[in-house]
Design an enzyme around this catalytic site. Structure first.
Site, PDB file in Angstrom:
ATOM      1  N   GLY A  51       0.834  -1.190   0.000  1.00  0.00           N
ATOM      2  CA  GLY A  51       0.000   0.000   0.000  1.00  0.00           C
ATOM      3  C   GLY A  51       0.862   1.230   0.000  1.00  0.00           C
ATOM      4  O   GLY A  51       2.094   1.146  -0.088  1.00  0.00           O
ATOM      5  N   GLY A  52       0.219   2.409   0.125  1.00  0.00           N
ATOM      6  CA  GLY A  52       0.968   3.647   0.137  1.00  0.00           C
ATOM      7  C   GLY A  52       1.893   3.767   1.339  1.00  0.00           C
ATOM      8  O   GLY A  52       2.879   4.495   1.302  1.00  0.00           O
ATOM      9  N   PHE A  53       1.598   3.032   2.431  1.00  0.00           N
ATOM     10  CA  PHE A  53       2.400   3.081   3.653  1.00  0.00           C
ATOM     11  C   PHE A  53       3.654   2.219   3.543  1.00  0.00           C
ATOM     12  O   PHE A  53       4.645   2.462   4.218  1.00  0.00           O
ATOM     13  CB  PHE A  53       1.566   2.574   4.830  1.00  0.00           C
ATOM     14  CG  PHE A  53       0.977   1.215   4.577  1.00  0.00           C
ATOM     15  CD1 PHE A  53       1.722   0.067   4.784  1.00  0.00           C
ATOM     16  CD2 PHE A  53      -0.317   1.095   4.097  1.00  0.00           C
ATOM     17  CE1 PHE A  53       1.195  -1.175   4.534  1.00  0.00           C
ATOM     18  CE2 PHE A  53      -0.854  -0.155   3.833  1.00  0.00           C
ATOM     19  CZ  PHE A  53      -0.095  -1.293   4.053  1.00  0.00           C
ATOM     20  N   VAL A  56       3.227  -5.488   3.649  1.00  0.00           N
ATOM     21  CA  VAL A  56       2.790  -6.379   4.730  1.00  0.00           C
ATOM     22  C   VAL A  56       3.369  -7.763   4.454  1.00  0.00           C
ATOM     23  O   VAL A  56       3.333  -8.257   3.325  1.00  0.00           O
ATOM     24  CB  VAL A  56       1.252  -6.458   4.816  1.00  0.00           C
ATOM     25  CG1 VAL A  56       0.835  -7.396   5.946  1.00  0.00           C
ATOM     26  CG2 VAL A  56       0.657  -5.073   5.029  1.00  0.00           C
ATOM     27  N   ASP A 168     -10.692   5.847   5.628  1.00  0.00           N
ATOM     28  CA  ASP A 168     -10.177   5.092   4.484  1.00  0.00           C
ATOM     29  C   ASP A 168     -10.865   3.732   4.370  1.00  0.00           C
ATOM     30  O   ASP A 168     -10.222   2.715   4.123  1.00  0.00           O
ATOM     31  CB  ASP A 168      -8.665   4.920   4.589  1.00  0.00           C
ATOM     32  CG  ASP A 168      -8.003   4.679   3.225  1.00  0.00           C
ATOM     33  OD1 ASP A 168      -8.623   5.001   2.192  1.00  0.00           O
ATOM     34  OD2 ASP A 168      -6.874   4.168   3.207  1.00  0.00           O
TER      35      ASP A 168
END
Length: 361
Positions: A51-53, A56, A168
C-alpha cells in the site's frame, strides 16, 4: 516533529530479553524484538500486501502463532505520524470486526506493526482478482461481510466512546478471517474526535479516490458520514464486483449504478454470477442493499444515514426506505479531473489539500 511525544513514550523503554515480545505497559500493547520479527517473517520474504504506507509480510512466531507484519516506508514525519496514530487508536479499540493489533516494533528509522493473520486476505482480492474464483462469495457471505463492516463502524463511531472516523474504508482495508468474517484494518489515517464532536476540519484531504465524500473533498470537513459514504461505495463494489474508480473507465461506479437505478435496471448492477446463482428472494434482498448503498452515498452529508440507521434497515426488511437523492455530480467532476503524482494511483491512500486537486506528501 509530529507525534514525537507519543513516539518517545512508546520507544524509550529498553529491551531486556529475546522473548517474542516485551510488555511495555502502554495501553496493553507489546513491543516486539526486531530479531524476533525478522526471524518470524524469514527476513521479510513473504509479501502478502502492499500500500501507500509500505508492505505487509506473513510470519510465524516461535509459539506457532501466525502474524502479519506491516513495515512502514522510510522515516518521514508522515510515516511516523501514521504509525503512531494506528498504534494509539488500535490499542484503545477492541471489537470482533476490527483487526487485532498484537504489538509494534521499532528498529532505528524502521517502524513495524504486528497483527493477527487473516487467512482469507482482503475483500479487494475477491472483487478485482480475475484469477480468483468469484463463486466463492455467495450472497449470504456478502451479506454477512457487509453487516460485519457496519457493526465495526458503529463501534468506532458510537460504542467505543472514542468517536473515531476511519477515513479510508474500502475493500482492501477489509480483511477476512478463516470463516470470512470481516475485520476493518488500515487505521493509519483514522482520526479521534472530541466527545460530542460530530465533525472536524482538516487541512489536508486524506483517503482513496472513488471513496471520498464529495462534501469532505470540497470543504475539508470530516465526519462519521464520510465513512458512511465510503461504506456505501464498498457495498456497491461487493455486489457489482467492479472497481470504484479506474483512470481508464468512462464512468465511475456510482455513476453507473445511478444510471441503472434511474432506468429501473438496478438488476444489472448485480454481478452476473450472482444473478445466475441466487434465488429470487435473495435477488430482492440484494436490490434492497443497492438501495441502501445509494442512500449512503447521498451527496449531502446531513441527509446521509448513520451506520446505526443502516443496520436497522439491514435487520428490518419490512421498513420502507426513503427514495435516494441521485447526486454526487461534484464527485464525478472533481475525481475525473484530479491530477496524479506519478508515484500514486487511485487504489492507494493519499493526501491532498482541500483547495487543490494535486496529490502530494
Amino acid at each position: 516533529m509530529a507525534g514525537t511525544s507519543f513516539l518517545d513514550t512508546v520507544f524509550r523503554r529498553k529491551k531486556k530479553n529475546s522473548s517474542d515480545f516485551i510488555t511495555t505497559g502502554f495501553l496493553g500493547t507489546f513491543e516486539f524484538d526486531f530479531e524476533t520479527i525478522r526471524a518470524a517473517t524469514d527476513n521479510f520474504s513473504h509479501v502478502i500486501g502492499r500500500g501507500g504506507f509500505g508492505s505487509v509480510y506473513k510470519g510465524r512466531l516461535q509459539s506457532g502463532e501466525e502474524i502479519a507484519v506491516k513495515r512502514f516506508l522510510g522515516s518521514s514525519t508522515r510515516s511516523e505520524r501514521d504509525f503512531s496514530n494506528e498504534v494509539e487508536i488500535l490499542s484503545k479499540l477492541k471489537h470482533k470486526n476490527l483487526i487485532h493489533l498484537l504489538g509494534f516494533c521499532s528498529k532505528q528509522d524502521q517502524r513495524y506493526l504486528v497483527y493477527e493473520f487473516m487467512p482469507n486476505s482482503s475483500l479487494q482480492s475477491y472483487i478485482s482478482d480475475p484469477h480468483r474464483d468469484s463463486h466463492q462469495l455467495s450472497w449470504e457471505m456478502c451479506r454477512n461481510i457487509v453487516q460485519g463492516i457496519a457493526r465495526g463502524l458503529r463501534y468506532i463511531h458510537e460504542e467505543s466512546q472514542l468517536w473515531v472516523v476511519h477515513r479510508d474504508i474500502k475493500p482492501s482495508n477489509i480483511l477476512l478471517d478463516l470463516e470470512f468474517k470481516p475485520k476493518i484494518a488500515g487505521f493509519e489515517l483514522a482520526r479521534m474526535m472530541q466527545q460530542g464532536e460530530s465533525e472536524g476540519e482538516s487541512t489536508v484531504i486524506v483517503g482513496t479516490i472513488g471513496f471520498l465524500d464529495p462534501e469532505y473533498m470540497r470543504t475539508g470537513r470530516v465526519s462519521i458520514k464520510s465513512d458512511v459514504y465510503a461504506f456505501g461505495v464498498t457495498i456497491l463494489m461487493i455486489i457489482s464486483r467492479k472497481r470504484a474508480y479506474s483512470s481508464g473507465d468512462q464512468e465511475l461506479l456510482i455513476e453507473y449504478v445511478m444510471r441503472c437505478w434511474n432506468r429501473e435496471e438496478a438488476i444489472y448492477v448485480v454481478h452476473e454470477v450472482m444473478r445466475e446463482q441466487e434465488r429470487e428472494d435473495s435477488i430482492s434482498e440484494i436490490l434492497r442493499y443497492i438501495h441502501i448503498a445509494l442512500l449512503c452515498i447521498d451527496g449531502n452529508a446531513e441527509t446521509r444515514p448513520t451506520i446505526d440507521t443502516v443496520l436497522h434497515w439491514f435487520s428490518c426488511c419490512s421498513t420502507p426506505l426513503p427514495e435516494p437523492t441521485i447526486g454526487g455530480r461534484f464527485l464525478a467532476e472533481a475525481e475525473t479531473n484530479l491530477s496524479f503524482s506519478p508515484s500514486l494511483s487511485p487504489g492507494h491512500s493519499s493526501v491532498m489539500s482541500p483547495t487543490s486537486s494535486r496529490y502530494g506528501d
